[in-house]
Structures are given as structure tokens and as C-alpha cells.
Design an enzyme around this catalytic site. Sequence first.
Site, mmCIF file in Angstrom:
data_model
loop_
_atom_site.group_PDB
_atom_site.id
_atom_site.type_symbol
_atom_site.label_atom_id
_atom_site.label_comp_id
_atom_site.label_asym_id
_atom_site.label_seq_id
_atom_site.Cartn_x
_atom_site.Cartn_y
_atom_site.Cartn_z
ATOM 1 N N GLY A 270 0.785 -1.232 0.000
ATOM 2 C CA GLY A 270 0.000 0.000 0.000
ATOM 3 C C GLY A 270 0.812 1.275 0.000
ATOM 4 O O GLY A 270 0.267 2.350 0.228
ATOM 5 N N GLU B 268 4.550 -6.191 1.502
ATOM 6 C CA GLU B 268 4.061 -6.684 0.202
ATOM 7 C C GLU B 268 3.790 -5.514 -0.747
ATOM 8 O O GLU B 268 2.648 -5.227 -1.078
ATOM 9 C CB GLU B 268 2.761 -7.473 0.414
ATOM 10 C CG GLU B 268 2.889 -8.628 1.382
ATOM 11 C CD GLU B 268 1.532 -9.046 1.961
ATOM 12 O OE1 GLU B 268 0.527 -8.363 1.697
ATOM 13 O OE2 GLU B 268 1.498 -10.045 2.672
ATOM 14 N N PRO B 269 4.825 -4.827 -1.195
ATOM 15 C CA PRO B 269 4.598 -3.683 -2.081
ATOM 16 C C PRO B 269 4.240 -4.129 -3.503
ATOM 17 O O PRO B 269 4.917 -4.986 -4.077
ATOM 18 C CB PRO B 269 5.961 -2.968 -2.073
ATOM 19 C CG PRO B 269 6.951 -4.053 -1.798
ATOM 20 C CD PRO B 269 6.258 -5.078 -0.939
ATOM 21 N N GLY B 270 3.166 -3.580 -4.030
ATOM 22 C CA GLY B 270 2.795 -3.850 -5.423
ATOM 23 C C GLY B 270 3.073 -2.613 -6.259
ATOM 24 O O GLY B 270 4.050 -2.518 -7.000
ATOM 25 N N ARG C 179 -8.161 2.411 -14.443
ATOM 26 C CA ARG C 179 -8.043 3.166 -13.187
ATOM 27 C C ARG C 179 -8.745 4.525 -13.206
ATOM 28 O O ARG C 179 -9.401 4.875 -12.229
ATOM 29 C CB ARG C 179 -6.574 3.309 -12.785
ATOM 30 C CG ARG C 179 -5.884 1.954 -12.531
ATOM 31 C CD ARG C 179 -4.498 2.071 -11.938
ATOM 32 N NE ARG C 179 -4.554 2.490 -10.548
ATOM 33 C CZ ARG C 179 -4.364 3.710 -10.129
ATOM 34 N NH1 ARG C 179 -4.047 4.680 -10.977
ATOM 35 N NH2 ARG C 179 -4.471 4.006 -8.853
ATOM 36 N N CYS D 288 -17.689 1.993 -26.078
ATOM 37 C CA CYS D 288 -19.058 2.510 -26.138
ATOM 38 C C CYS D 288 -19.698 2.546 -24.761
ATOM 39 O O CYS D 288 -20.598 1.772 -24.440
ATOM 40 C CB CYS D 288 -19.885 1.689 -27.109
ATOM 41 S SG CYS D 288 -19.426 2.046 -28.788
ATOM 42 N N GLU D 289 -19.181 3.423 -23.953
ATOM 43 C CA GLU D 289 -19.650 3.754 -22.612
ATOM 44 C C GLU D 289 -18.916 5.045 -22.312
ATOM 45 O O GLU D 289 -17.923 5.337 -22.960
ATOM 46 C CB GLU D 289 -19.159 2.738 -21.577
ATOM 47 C CG GLU D 289 -19.832 1.416 -21.625
ATOM 48 C CD GLU D 289 -20.417 1.032 -20.283
ATOM 49 O OE1 GLU D 289 -20.440 1.870 -19.366
ATOM 50 O OE2 GLU D 289 -20.846 -0.108 -20.183
HETATM 51 C C1 LIG Z 1 -2.984 -5.661 -3.424
HETATM 52 C C2 LIG Z 1 -2.254 -6.140 -2.245
HETATM 53 C C3 LIG Z 1 -0.995 -5.623 -1.935
HETATM 54 C C4 LIG Z 1 -0.333 -4.545 -2.746
HETATM 55 O O1 LIG Z 1 -0.940 -3.321 -2.649
HETATM 56 P P1 LIG Z 1 -0.226 -2.066 -3.362
HETATM 57 O O2 LIG Z 1 -1.131 -0.922 -3.059
HETATM 58 O O3 LIG Z 1 -0.150 -2.350 -4.804
HETATM 59 O O4 LIG Z 1 1.113 -1.931 -2.734
HETATM 60 C C5 LIG Z 1 -0.324 -6.160 -0.857
HETATM 61 N N1 LIG Z 1 -0.869 -7.131 -0.094
HETATM 62 C C6 LIG Z 1 -2.085 -7.645 -0.354
HETATM 63 C C7 LIG Z 1 -2.608 -8.727 0.496
HETATM 64 C C8 LIG Z 1 -2.825 -7.159 -1.431
HETATM 65 O O5 LIG Z 1 -4.028 -7.661 -1.684
#
Ligand SMILES: *Cc1c(COP(=O)(O)O)cnc(C)c1O
Length: 405
Positions: free
Chosen positions: A223, A262-264, A301, A331-332
Site C-alpha cells: 500500500g 508486500e509492495p505492489g 483506473r 461505447c460507454e
Molecule cells: C494488493 C495487495 C498488496 C499490494 O498493494 P499495493 O497498493 O499495490 O502496494 C499487498 N498485499 C495484499 C494482500 C494485497 O491484496
Amino acid sequence: MQVEQLSNEQLIKAAEKFGTPLYVYHAEKIADQYNKLKQAFSKSNVTFFYACKALTNINILKYIKSIGCNVDCSSINEAKLALHAGFNPNCILYTSNGIAFNEIEEAKNLGIHINIDSLSNLEKFGQKYKHTYPIGIRLRPNIMAGGNLKISTGHDKSKFGIPINQIEDILQIINKYNLHIKNLHIHTGSEIKDVDVFVKGIEVLFEIMPKFKELESIDLGGGFKVPYKNGDTETDINLLAEKVKEAFDNHPYNKPLQVWFEPGKFMVSECGYLITQVNVLKESNTTIFAGINSGFNHLIRPMFYDAYHKIKNISNPTGAIKHYTITGNICETDTFAWDRKINEIREEDYLVFYNAGAYGFEMSSNFNSRYKPAEVLFINNEFHLIRDKDTFEDLLKNQKTLSFL
Ligand SMILES: *Cc1c(COP(=O)(O)O)cnc(C)c1O
């Protein structure tokens, strides 16, 4: 080392070579982000699991592995992709939510880390495996955080995790089956600017930690926010690292603990570009519509989260600034940006969306029977195609033709 954005010239070169719309990812930028995290947290015992639902192209996964980062999965298929990419099971974490027990069994058989997020699955796991397989528990800390409600996951109306107030039920199941709980997990949402949200999460976990006898790690989820527009704030990871160190230097547990993240988005958002081209310009009474050869089927997004993506006209970077509404061809209602200041746009100009690495291609679809775009990886100064764009056959794939129609 700060990795520069790809230049207009580089992006135009990619567009001309591979066509548009096109997703481009800059590998070194991913490494750069990972190194920032590693450096910030170098004084603590921290392990990072890339939340791969942000972007799962197999080459991205392989690259993530090559830089030494682990991977967090949100489905069993993501876990299988990670194995396919060469990750050791020990480097794969499956943080589940609302899944059938058979997926948890599958994950167990793959030998990966599992965070269980319901009392029901915890009970089933206990019945079947007792103390034989260490697991984590995903808790809902009842903390409100994140960029907007759709991406908030830790508050007291969220489906994610076992509500922390059900701790006695959790402990009862653990005792009943002598479960081996090695990890406690929380993930409060995406785009968390405020470092104190993590601190609050740590406080919640520290309070209940002594009730668990075999913990090895505390998992604080992902997050981290990245900047989307000029002047945007991002999560201050150095400050976060300081606070985490402060907290964990004095944690109330009787054994050393690892911290997991857990960085995405933090890992892959800024590495990505979506290059599109302008099909039509349409004058209207209040704005000029620039209709591009893409839509929310490629980048959802803006429509889904009201997210802001920086857009540049790389074909006319010194053109006079005008106001445009950038629209897709779906088409929306399909608007990427309302009344945005952009250098003068002409038909066929290339418009680039920045921060397109995370939740871009990954959330794309074939809506309106349009093709998903190609993906390209820029690595060692060269562009490599890592996914073909769809073909007509892809639209028919898996469909059955009834003989009597
Ligand atoms: C989506 C998710 C993340 C990553 O979130 P980001 O905002 O992309 O960093 C980490 N942990 C879990 C369990 C998630 O579902």
C-alpha cells in the site's frame, strides 16, 4: 542512483517499432524502487514480497526474482505463475481472501507460505493438517486507510481478514488443533500516505502477539503510495523504516521477528507507460475531445477509481498548451482525463500515460471485443516484446459453437 523516465524519443521509437496501444515497462526502474526499499530498511530484518497482482507478466516476475525480491500472490494461479517464473516455494506468499479451501490445500501442497483470512478456512486447515504446516493469519485491524474506499481493506466494514475482535475465536481454533501460526498479517489498503497507519497496525499486532507462541514474522502488507502527478506526496519510506525499526527494536515478543512487506504499486507503477495514439479530435462547446485508440478496457483506473494519470503529448512536446478531454473508444462513458492541459494535439499524435505499470495491463479486458495491447520490456537499453497483442482468434478462444444455431 535515480533512474530517469524513458525519454519521448525512446517511447516514440517503441511505438513505431511495436505499434500502439502499447504497454512499455522499464526494468531498471523496478530495481531502483526495490533498492530504495532495501536501503531504507537496511537496519531492520525486513523481507519484501512483490504483490504481483499489480503486474504478472512472466518476464516481470523473472526480473523481480533476479533482483532478489520475493513474491506475494492473491490467487493460486499467481502462485503457479511465480513457480513457473522460477521462484522457490519458500519465496512465494499466498495472501488469500474469500477463497475455497481446496485452493489453500493446493497452496500447501506447493509448499508456499499461506495467510489464511477466515475462521472457516482456519478450522478446515486445523482439521486436516494440525501442527504439521506453519501458516499465517490475515487479520482485519479495523483501521481506515488508503486512497479511497475501493482500495481500503483494513476498516471495520471490509471483507478482508479475520476481524481482530474475533481474536478469542481464532485462539480457540488454534488451541483445538494445535495449529502452528508463524505469521500475523495485515494489509490496510492501497495508497497509504500516512506512515502512522502502519504504526497503528503494528500497535494492534503487538497487543495480541504474545498470545501466539511460534511467530517468526509480522507482515504489514503493501500500500505504499507513489506520486501520480507533479507535487503528489508519496509514502515516506525512510520515515516508515525509522518507525518500524523503533517499534521492532523493543517488540514485546520473546523471539526475534522478521518484518514482511508486500509492495505492489510501489515496485512497478512508475516503470510503466501506456502509449496510445489519437484517432480523432472533436470540438465541443466547452472542450476539445481527443479520442484515442485505447479505452478503459486497457487502463481502467481513471474510470474505476477516478485515478489521475499524467498524460503527455510526446509528438508535440513544445506545442501550445490547450485544454483537452481525453477519451477512449469504448461505447460507454470512457474518459481518461477531463479538461486537461496538454501540448497541442493533432490526430495521430502519440499520447503517453505515466504510472501505467501497476494495475494497468493487469486489469485490462476484451470489452467491446477489442484486443488487449502488446507489452514491451525495456532492459539493457533495448526494447523486447514480452506479449503479443491479441488476435481475432483470442476473441473466439474457449467459445463453443452450438451446431443447431
Ligand atoms: C494488493 C495487495 C498488496 C499490494 O498493494 P499495493 O497498493 O499495490 O502496494 C499487498 N498485499 C495484499 C494482500 C494485497 O491484496
